[in-house]
Write a protein that holds these residues in place. Sequence first.
Motif, PDB file in Angstrom:
ATOM      1  N   GLN A  61      29.317  46.063  40.468  1.00  0.00           N
ATOM      2  CA  GLN A  61      30.302  45.964  41.565  1.00  0.00           C
ATOM      3  C   GLN A  61      30.943  44.626  41.388  1.00  0.00           C
ATOM      4  O   GLN A  61      32.145  44.450  41.679  1.00  0.00           O
ATOM      5  N   ALA A  62      30.139  43.662  41.398  1.00  0.00           N
ATOM      6  CA  ALA A  62      30.454  42.175  41.310  1.00  0.00           C
ATOM      7  C   ALA A  62      31.394  42.044  40.177  1.00  0.00           C
ATOM      8  O   ALA A  62      32.520  41.091  40.185  1.00  0.00           O
ATOM      9  N   VAL A  63      30.975  42.510  38.998  1.00  0.00           N
ATOM     10  CA  VAL A  63      31.528  42.303  37.801  1.00  0.00           C
ATOM     11  C   VAL A  63      32.785  43.076  37.784  1.00  0.00           C
ATOM     12  O   VAL A  63      34.164  42.561  37.198  1.00  0.00           O
ATOM     13  N   ALA A  64      32.924  44.307  38.325  1.00  0.00           N
ATOM     14  CA  ALA A  64      34.341  45.110  38.415  1.00  0.00           C
ATOM     15  C   ALA A  64      35.301  44.376  39.396  1.00  0.00           C
ATOM     16  O   ALA A  64      36.211  44.192  39.288  1.00  0.00           O
ATOM     17  N   ASP A  65      34.698  43.772  40.408  1.00  0.00           N
ATOM     18  CA  ASP A  65      35.484  43.054  41.617  1.00  0.00           C
ATOM     19  C   ASP A  65      36.178  41.734  40.929  1.00  0.00           C
ATOM     20  O   ASP A  65      37.400  41.608  40.980  1.00  0.00           O
ATOM     21  N   LEU A  66      35.261  41.093  40.176  1.00  0.00           N
ATOM     22  CA  LEU A  66      35.659  39.675  39.584  1.00  0.00           C
ATOM     23  C   LEU A  66      36.878  40.114  38.429  1.00  0.00           C
ATOM     24  O   LEU A  66      38.141  39.462  38.368  1.00  0.00           O
ATOM     25  N   THR A  67      36.605  41.243  37.706  1.00  0.00           N
ATOM     26  CA  THR A  67      37.613  41.527  36.840  1.00  0.00           C
ATOM     27  C   THR A  67      38.971  41.834  37.113  1.00  0.00           C
ATOM     28  O   THR A  67      40.103  41.651  36.823  1.00  0.00           O
ATOM     29  N   LYS A  68      38.611  42.687  38.556  1.00  0.00           N
ATOM     30  CA  LYS A  68      40.246  42.983  39.093  1.00  0.00           C
ATOM     31  C   LYS A  68      40.888  41.855  39.662  1.00  0.00           C
ATOM     32  O   LYS A  68      42.062  41.835  39.368  1.00  0.00           O
ATOM     33  N   ASP A  69      39.987  40.969  40.225  1.00  0.00           N
ATOM     34  CA  ASP A  69      40.728  39.628  40.969  1.00  0.00           C
ATOM     35  C   ASP A  69      41.540  38.899  39.653  1.00  0.00           C
ATOM     36  O   ASP A  69      42.532  38.323  40.001  1.00  0.00           O
ATOM     37  N   LEU A  70      40.747  38.893  38.501  1.00  0.00           N
ATOM     38  CA  LEU A  70      41.377  38.013  37.461  1.00  0.00           C
ATOM     39  C   LEU A  70      42.401  38.774  36.886  1.00  0.00           C
ATOM     40  O   LEU A  70      43.422  38.068  36.518  1.00  0.00           O
ATOM     41  N   GLN A  71      42.481  40.185  36.714  1.00  0.00           N
ATOM     42  CA  GLN A  71      43.726  40.721  36.462  1.00  0.00           C
ATOM     43  C   GLN A  71      44.996  40.620  37.373  1.00  0.00           C
ATOM     44  O   GLN A  71      46.031  40.105  37.046  1.00  0.00           O
ATOM     45  N   GLN A  72      44.527  40.467  38.627  1.00  0.00           N
ATOM     46  CA  GLN A  72      45.902  40.376  39.422  1.00  0.00           C
ATOM     47  C   GLN A  72      46.147  38.852  39.540  1.00  0.00           C
ATOM     48  O   GLN A  72      47.540  38.620  39.465  1.00  0.00           O
ATOM     49  N   ALA A  73      45.191  37.778  39.296  1.00  0.00           N
ATOM     50  CA  ALA A  73      45.737  36.375  39.018  1.00  0.00           C
ATOM     51  C   ALA A  73      46.239  36.372  37.940  1.00  0.00           C
ATOM     52  O   ALA A  73      47.592  35.493  37.795  1.00  0.00           O
ATOM     53  N   MET A  74      46.103  36.719  36.728  1.00  0.00           N
ATOM     54  CA  MET A  74      46.912  36.677  35.466  1.00  0.00           C
ATOM     55  C   MET A  74      48.376  37.465  35.607  1.00  0.00           C
ATOM     56  O   MET A  74      49.318  36.756  34.996  1.00  0.00           O
ATOM     57  N   GLU A  75      48.216  38.676  36.246  1.00  0.00           N
ATOM     58  CA  GLU A  75      49.592  39.001  36.373  1.00  0.00           C
ATOM     59  C   GLU A  75      50.610  38.241  37.381  1.00  0.00           C
ATOM     60  O   GLU A  75      51.675  38.190  37.193  1.00  0.00           O
ATOM     61  N   SER A  76      49.866  37.654  38.255  1.00  0.00           N
ATOM     62  CA  SER A  76      50.749  36.923  39.175  1.00  0.00           C
ATOM     63  C   SER A  76      51.256  35.445  38.520  1.00  0.00           C
ATOM     64  O   SER A  76      52.236  34.667  38.934  1.00  0.00           O
ATOM     65  N   LEU A  77      50.907  35.393  37.403  1.00  0.00           N
ATOM     66  CA  LEU A  77      51.318  34.022  36.620  1.00  0.00           C
ATOM     67  C   LEU A  77      52.327  34.299  35.652  1.00  0.00           C
ATOM     68  O   LEU A  77      52.961  33.645  34.956  1.00  0.00           O
ATOM     69  N   VAL A  78      52.767  35.813  35.646  1.00  0.00           N
ATOM     70  CA  VAL A  78      53.727  36.211  34.648  1.00  0.00           C
ATOM     71  C   VAL A  78      55.193  35.949  35.545  1.00  0.00           C
ATOM     72  O   VAL A  78      55.371  36.444  36.377  1.00  0.00           O
TER      73      VAL A  78
END
Length: 469
Positions: free
Chosen positions: A448-465
Amino acid sequence: MPDLLNQAQPPLEFISPKFNPLVLQVIQLGLPSWLHWKAAISQIEADNVDILVDLYRQFQEGKIRFLIAFRHPQATDPLCLGYLFSQLVPRVARQQGVSLQRPIHAHFIYDRGIPLWAGAYVGWIASNLGATPIQRGKADWTGLRSARDLFANGRFPMAAAPEGVTNGLSEIVNPLEPGIAQFGFWCAEDLHKAGRDEQVLILPIGIQYSYVESPWSAIANLLSELEADSGLPVVETRHGASLQESLYPRLLRLAERLLSLMEQFYTRFYHQKLPVVETRNFASLQTEDVNEIIGARLQVLLDVVLQVAEQYFYLQPKGNFNDRCRRVEQAGWNYIFREDFKDIKALSLLERALGDRIAEEANLRMWHMRLVESLVAVTGSYVREKPTAERFAETTLLISDVVTRIKGGNPFQRPLLGKQRAKIIVGEPISVSERYPVYKASRHGARQAVADLTKDLQQAMESLVVKGG
């Protein structure tokens, strides 16, 4: 792919990272000229560089370990990051009065397959720059151990593209692979076991490209070449105010033509079932409807194309297109770089010849997967939503990649449509250490920690577009 991949060979050897400061110095000195003259990138600017300066300061003081997770729209991204490290970070550090030990650099994680198509010299350069390779699509324990050790003990921070491959689009982020998050937790675990108190962070970085001058004429000329290759009547390019308006109908027509040819190809010669599409009424449809139809047809076609490769390798179609591409790629490498060919000189000529036949067939099946890789991020509405020169160019170049592959050319030698500027945006670091207690609590907690961190990283990278206007 080189003809070398049509021959059975011993397993791929691991390319050990052997950092050479002299090689880095030479690369950094020549990088601005290479970017300007060879990559047609005339300007690189960055926002929030002070965040990266502070992280390097803390890293060099032994307070943190961190990994740079960067967007990967095109192959020049690592070069732009190299410019960021060697030019922009030292400049901002001097302005802020922060003393950083030179060189400013990172250990890059790269795909072991890159030297196979780019040339063995690329592997030599990567090794001497301290980069470490990983074979995608399988548990590459040697590569994983190397990256894990560098994260915890390397001279520099890490850098990796969590999208795994380039997608050709500056304004769309592919689904991230969970490996980056896993590396973060492994580093936290290794530091904890060693009794070290450094904090572990992942830093998202966005990279986007725009044209210094909108290359509408170059886009029109490339469309003319693609129309001719596809058997369409070539539309005469008329320069002036109407040029931009005339391009979108041509792009739609080209996309529909390419889809139709590929649907016929896979239906007739690979016996795949595809829905019959009536194309003669397209002219009477609204543009939005055409976009939707093309987008839906493309998704069905990509699934069928991947199945052609998967069926040969006896693979089940599990996961998204990126996941499936990685499994097909690794299956192909296993047929070409074979464990039973370790002592290739001990094999008879007949055994080697049969191995070559298998390698040749595997390489051909991987060709289908490469088509999907080129189109995996394409939607039917990317250009229609915002018909900027950048979105026009990116989509046209992706179609050009596919046509080039079909013709047997090298899609990595792309036409340059004009001078570009690169915009790098440094995001806010994400703490892995704060999430480590949940990770180490149980297996379920770790997943769950890996999945949550991946999800948060995805959102962070999308916010930089930054969306084009």
